[in-house]
Design a protein around this motif. Sequence first.
Motif, mmCIF file in Angstrom:
data_model
loop_
_atom_site.group_PDB
_atom_site.id
_atom_site.type_symbol
_atom_site.label_atom_id
_atom_site.label_comp_id
_atom_site.label_asym_id
_atom_site.label_seq_id
_atom_site.Cartn_x
_atom_site.Cartn_y
_atom_site.Cartn_z
ATOM 1 N N SER A 1 28.788 6.756 11.044
ATOM 2 C CA SER A 1 28.504 5.204 11.552
ATOM 3 C C SER A 1 29.628 4.540 12.155
ATOM 4 C CB SER A 1 27.705 4.703 10.557
ATOM 5 O OG SER A 1 28.208 4.218 9.407
ATOM 6 N N PHE A 2 30.912 5.072 11.901
ATOM 7 C CA PHE A 2 31.936 4.516 12.317
ATOM 8 C C PHE A 2 32.959 5.603 12.597
ATOM 9 C CE2 PHE A 2 32.108 5.089 7.640
ATOM 10 C CZ PHE A 2 33.432 5.372 7.412
ATOM 11 N N ASP A 3 34.105 5.245 13.220
ATOM 12 C CA ASP A 3 35.277 6.307 13.781
ATOM 13 C C ASP A 3 34.720 7.457 14.617
ATOM 14 O OD1 ASP A 3 37.850 7.133 13.795
ATOM 15 O OD2 ASP A 3 37.746 8.426 11.814
ATOM 16 N N LEU A 4 33.942 6.994 15.242
ATOM 17 C CA LEU A 4 33.304 7.988 16.216
ATOM 18 C C LEU A 4 34.293 8.634 17.381
ATOM 19 C CD1 LEU A 4 30.902 6.483 15.130
ATOM 20 C CD2 LEU A 4 29.741 7.090 17.385
ATOM 21 N N ASP A 5 34.252 9.962 17.705
ATOM 22 C CA ASP A 5 35.252 10.628 18.579
ATOM 23 C C ASP A 5 34.963 9.883 20.152
ATOM 24 O OD1 ASP A 5 36.577 12.516 17.526
ATOM 25 O OD2 ASP A 5 34.647 13.903 17.697
ATOM 26 N N GLU A 6 33.697 9.487 20.540
ATOM 27 C CA GLU A 6 33.448 9.029 21.830
ATOM 28 C C GLU A 6 33.570 7.427 21.900
ATOM 29 O OE1 GLU A 6 29.442 9.492 19.890
ATOM 30 O OE2 GLU A 6 31.431 10.355 19.813
ATOM 31 N N SER A 7 34.030 6.558 20.783
ATOM 32 C CA SER A 7 34.149 5.356 20.758
ATOM 33 C C SER A 7 35.392 4.566 20.365
ATOM 34 C CB SER A 7 32.723 4.671 20.363
ATOM 35 O OG SER A 7 33.077 3.355 20.170
ATOM 36 N N LEU A 8 36.091 4.141 21.163
ATOM 37 C CA LEU A 8 37.093 3.382 20.405
ATOM 38 C C LEU A 8 36.863 2.124 19.690
ATOM 39 C CD1 LEU A 8 39.714 3.369 23.594
ATOM 40 C CD2 LEU A 8 39.663 4.756 21.443
ATOM 41 N N ILE A 9 35.891 1.311 20.002
ATOM 42 C CA ILE A 9 35.352 0.212 19.230
ATOM 43 C C ILE A 9 35.054 0.685 17.960
ATOM 44 C CG2 ILE A 9 33.386 -1.488 18.942
ATOM 45 C CD1 ILE A 9 33.667 -1.700 21.959
ATOM 46 N N SER A 10 34.305 1.938 17.626
ATOM 47 C CA SER A 10 33.958 2.207 16.404
ATOM 48 C C SER A 10 35.073 2.559 15.241
ATOM 49 C CB SER A 10 33.173 3.523 16.577
ATOM 50 O OG SER A 10 33.821 4.658 16.799
ATOM 51 N N ILE B 1 29.675 26.426 20.349
ATOM 52 C CA ILE B 1 30.706 25.464 20.589
ATOM 53 C C ILE B 1 30.757 24.470 19.721
ATOM 54 C CG2 ILE B 1 32.100 24.250 22.414
ATOM 55 C CD1 ILE B 1 30.570 25.969 24.587
ATOM 56 N N VAL B 2 31.499 24.308 18.667
ATOM 57 C CA VAL B 2 31.452 23.334 17.535
ATOM 58 C C VAL B 2 32.116 22.182 17.917
ATOM 59 C CG1 VAL B 2 31.945 22.817 15.048
ATOM 60 C CG2 VAL B 2 31.211 25.184 15.829
ATOM 61 N N TYR B 3 33.241 22.357 18.403
ATOM 62 C CA TYR B 3 34.424 21.056 18.526
ATOM 63 C C TYR B 3 35.462 21.620 19.221
ATOM 64 C CZ TYR B 3 37.019 16.689 17.677
ATOM 65 O OH TYR B 3 37.655 15.721 17.946
ATOM 66 N N THR B 4 35.962 20.969 20.430
ATOM 67 C CA THR B 4 37.168 21.406 21.030
ATOM 68 C C THR B 4 37.994 20.125 21.178
ATOM 69 O OG1 THR B 4 35.935 20.926 23.209
ATOM 70 C CG2 THR B 4 36.036 23.067 22.419
ATOM 71 N N GLY B 5 37.845 18.988 20.366
ATOM 72 C CA GLY B 5 38.623 17.939 20.576
ATOM 73 C C GLY B 5 39.821 18.105 19.623
ATOM 74 N N SER B 6 40.661 17.024 19.288
ATOM 75 C CA SER B 6 41.715 17.155 18.708
ATOM 76 C C SER B 6 42.065 16.283 17.385
ATOM 77 C CB SER B 6 42.907 16.514 19.510
ATOM 78 O OG SER B 6 42.731 15.088 20.090
ATOM 79 N N ARG B 7 40.581 15.698 17.165
ATOM 80 C CA ARG B 7 40.833 14.600 15.692
ATOM 81 C C ARG B 7 40.566 15.763 14.625
ATOM 82 N NH1 ARG B 7 37.562 9.754 15.919
ATOM 83 N NH2 ARG B 7 39.275 8.910 14.757
ATOM 84 N N GLU B 8 41.029 15.325 13.402
ATOM 85 C CA GLU B 8 41.096 16.079 12.313
ATOM 86 C C GLU B 8 39.391 16.107 11.672
ATOM 87 O OE1 GLU B 8 42.357 17.910 8.868
ATOM 88 O OE2 GLU B 8 43.020 17.658 10.716
ATOM 89 N N SER B 9 38.614 15.000 12.176
ATOM 90 C CA SER B 9 37.285 15.120 11.739
ATOM 91 C C SER B 9 36.508 16.089 12.302
ATOM 92 C CB SER B 9 36.578 13.879 12.195
ATOM 93 O OG SER B 9 36.798 13.771 13.475
ATOM 94 N N GLY B 10 36.862 16.826 13.191
ATOM 95 C CA GLY B 10 36.475 18.070 13.844
ATOM 96 C C GLY B 10 35.893 19.274 12.810
ATOM 97 N N LYS B 11 36.883 19.246 11.730
ATOM 98 C CA LYS B 11 36.770 20.370 10.865
ATOM 99 C C LYS B 11 35.543 20.232 9.926
ATOM 100 C CE LYS B 11 38.875 17.854 7.175
ATOM 101 N NZ LYS B 11 39.967 17.974 5.849
ATOM 102 N N SER B 12 34.723 18.963 10.004
ATOM 103 C CA SER B 12 33.673 19.036 9.410
ATOM 104 C C SER B 12 32.371 18.847 9.874
ATOM 105 C CB SER B 12 33.727 17.661 8.431
ATOM 106 O OG SER B 12 33.936 16.612 9.117
ATOM 107 N N ILE B 13 32.405 19.306 11.225
ATOM 108 C CA ILE B 13 31.208 19.311 12.160
ATOM 109 C C ILE B 13 30.268 20.398 11.809
ATOM 110 C CG2 ILE B 13 30.274 19.420 14.417
ATOM 111 C CD1 ILE B 13 32.687 17.606 15.438
ATOM 112 N N ARG B 14 29.117 20.094 11.273
ATOM 113 C CA ARG B 14 28.179 21.153 10.956
ATOM 114 C C ARG B 14 26.858 21.012 11.956
ATOM 115 N NH1 ARG B 14 27.613 23.654 5.561
ATOM 116 N NH2 ARG B 14 29.653 23.478 4.672
ATOM 117 N N THR B 15 27.014 21.360 13.295
ATOM 118 C CA THR B 15 26.194 21.233 14.280
ATOM 119 C C THR B 15 24.705 22.227 13.630
ATOM 120 O OG1 THR B 15 25.134 21.906 16.250
ATOM 121 C CG2 THR B 15 27.035 23.097 15.350
ATOM 122 N N GLY B 16 23.291 21.521 13.748
ATOM 123 C CA GLY B 16 22.371 22.315 13.387
ATOM 124 C C GLY B 16 22.263 23.600 14.113
#
Length: 431
Positions: free
Chosen positions: A171-180, A326-341
């Motif tokens: 609910s915070f620190d989203l890839d697609e939102s600077l405000i978050s 395709i799980v994650y191709t971004g550069s942020r460390e949070s990508g390591k924990s993505i568990r897409t359904g």
Amino acid sequence: MNIIVVSPYSPKWSNIASIRWEKISKYVSLKHDVTIITSKFKEENYTIRDFDIGNSKLVEIPLKLSINNSYLNKTKNKKYLRTNTFFQKFLKSLKNELRIILEKYLPISPGGALLHDYKGYLQEISKVLKNEEINVLITTYNPWFSLKIGEFFKKKYSKKVFWIADFRDTSFDLDESLISRLPIVRRFTKKILKNADLIMVVSEGLVEKYRNITDKEIFYLPNGFDKTIDSENKILKKKKNFLSIVYTGSLRPKFREISPFLKALRIAKNKEPNLDIEFKYAGFNSSILQKEALKEKVNNIIKDYGFLKRNKALELQEKSDVLLLIVYTGSRESGKSIRTGKVYEYLSTTKPVLAIAPNNWEMKDEVEADGISKVFNKNQVYDIAEYLISLARKENLNIRIDQRYNIIKKYHYKSLAEKLEQKLLEKLNID
């Protein structure tokens, strides 16, 4: 137990967010009273996909407003072609930023600019609350207003309601939102969770993230799958010097890009022109695929099916040799924990999986345990190309289904529902 699930994404909708609580409710409702409170479009007669909520009761609350119903099946896939002009990219970015602000005050969610009936939710939940026992109220994020509902009932009925705040996404620190990423957004979440009895998340990365903002107990309950799976090893027969790859997921610029795979596809075709390799795609993002395919000059070997109903997409997977993830191709460390359904959907099949994910992805070992599936990072295009060539040359694909079964069985929704039930019995001191 009386369990009330607030899941604004209806189990009738073709959305990954629809599946989690449909499937968990299906199994929990075998022993307990379960009511799913959800939203619905004004269209009365539509079915997006087959769904099964077991003995659960489904309460649908009409949306107050929807600009369009992006979950309805259209007869023409062209409806789903999305262009990516600079102006449209700007509007999408602006929408992502505005949503973070507006959702704190309005009961909105994406998927057609949806405005939900907040008071309608309060009224329907009040009807199914029971006085003689503890009521378990599970709210799913996103959207944000589900958290506000949990907070409302916990404050009003503190002794009668056990509130679980469930997070499929952060609910915070989203890839697609600077405000978050601003501290104030983190504080919004921290404040509202002060009233929660239990916080539930779908990945180990989210456990770490929420542990940094709250001292509440955090319960890890991942997404999963719901089908009978084989436990015997398989030798998959295929045509020699041929390979059919399919992807039925979403594409997002920067964060879930198709370009690394298409580059590898071009390299493989140039190196071994006699190999017959085809790539099939089904999803909303045909325009992104077509643009990247033209750039890599592989558009002639791509079959674009556009949007398909879920059962048709599954049929497409069954007729293919390899499943692209395709799980994650971004550069942020949070990508390591993505568990897409999608990963659980793929692992419940007997097909090899080619995954593009960070090197430290938390599911890498689980995906590769079958001895043939592989995980590559976005820069390993030459390695991906060699992998495609090696699979294409083979006539038999040996896959260790027994190893995959030992891993995937714990992600079956029946097992996850039992895990949730045990946690609730423990927290509520029920024998």
